[in-house]
Design a protein around this motif. Sequence first.
Motif, PDB file in Angstrom:
ATOM      1  N   ASP A 171       0.803  -1.247   0.065  1.00 38.47           N
ATOM      2  CA  ASP A 171      -0.098  -0.170  -0.063  1.00 38.47           C
ATOM      3  C   ASP A 171       0.978   1.384  -0.052  1.00 38.47           C
ATOM      4  O   ASP A 171       0.655   2.213  -0.752  1.00 38.47           O
ATOM      5  CB  ASP A 171      -0.833   0.097   1.201  1.00 38.47           C
ATOM      6  N   LEU A 193      -4.571  -4.290  -3.148  1.00 41.31           N
ATOM      7  CA  LEU A 193      -5.701  -4.165  -2.910  1.00 41.31           C
ATOM      8  C   LEU A 193      -6.497  -5.426  -2.688  1.00 41.31           C
ATOM      9  O   LEU A 193      -7.567  -5.538  -1.981  1.00 41.31           O
ATOM     10  CB  LEU A 193      -6.352  -3.201  -4.057  1.00 41.31           C
ATOM     11  N   GLY A 222      -5.807  -6.849   0.740  1.00 39.31           N
ATOM     12  CA  GLY A 222      -6.448  -6.054   1.702  1.00 39.31           C
ATOM     13  C   GLY A 222      -8.191  -6.191   1.502  1.00 39.31           C
ATOM     14  O   GLY A 222      -8.876  -6.462   2.777  1.00 39.31           O
ATOM     15  N   CYS A 223      -8.679  -6.290   0.467  1.00 38.66           N
ATOM     16  CA  CYS A 223     -10.122  -6.606   0.392  1.00 38.66           C
ATOM     17  C   CYS A 223     -10.554  -7.888   0.729  1.00 38.66           C
ATOM     18  O   CYS A 223     -11.684  -8.181   1.278  1.00 38.66           O
ATOM     19  CB  CYS A 223     -10.577  -6.276  -1.032  1.00 38.66           C
ATOM     20  N   ASN A 269      -7.567   1.383   2.252  1.00 42.96           N
ATOM     21  CA  ASN A 269      -7.174   0.072   2.280  1.00 42.96           C
ATOM     22  C   ASN A 269      -6.095  -0.302   3.489  1.00 42.96           C
ATOM     23  O   ASN A 269      -6.336  -1.131   4.184  1.00 42.96           O
ATOM     24  CB  ASN A 269      -6.521  -0.446   0.974  1.00 42.96           C
TER      25      ASN A 269
END
Length: 129
Positions: A9, A62, A65-66, A119
Amino acid sequence: MKYTQKLMDQTAIGISMLCIAHCIFLPLLLVLVPSVGLGFLADETVHQYLVCGALVISFVALSIGCKRHKAWHVLIVGLTGLSCLVFAVVFGHDVLGEMMERVVTLIGSGLIIACHIRNYRLCAKVPCT
């Protein structure tokens, strides 16, 4: 795993900020310091490399993270930002013109920065699994 996602990130935010700096400051830098030999930065290849780096790192960070925080809107915003960057690189001067290419790049980079910050914050709230 949490450290890797955090690092990605942060790296993606940095790359997106480089895209913004490239778009905003490069013309000024080339005018003010022509003797330094920074002309290679004006080459479209630099923009392409930045976008390739942003694509890979952003998508992985991402996605990880998701999967952890389940806020899929973050991935959607990130993919929208990445799509803007790819559109600017692929169609750039030919379709958009120089000014609109910069505007689309700035919008895409801004979206990517915003979604990576979100995120990062969401992942910090989720316990490590």
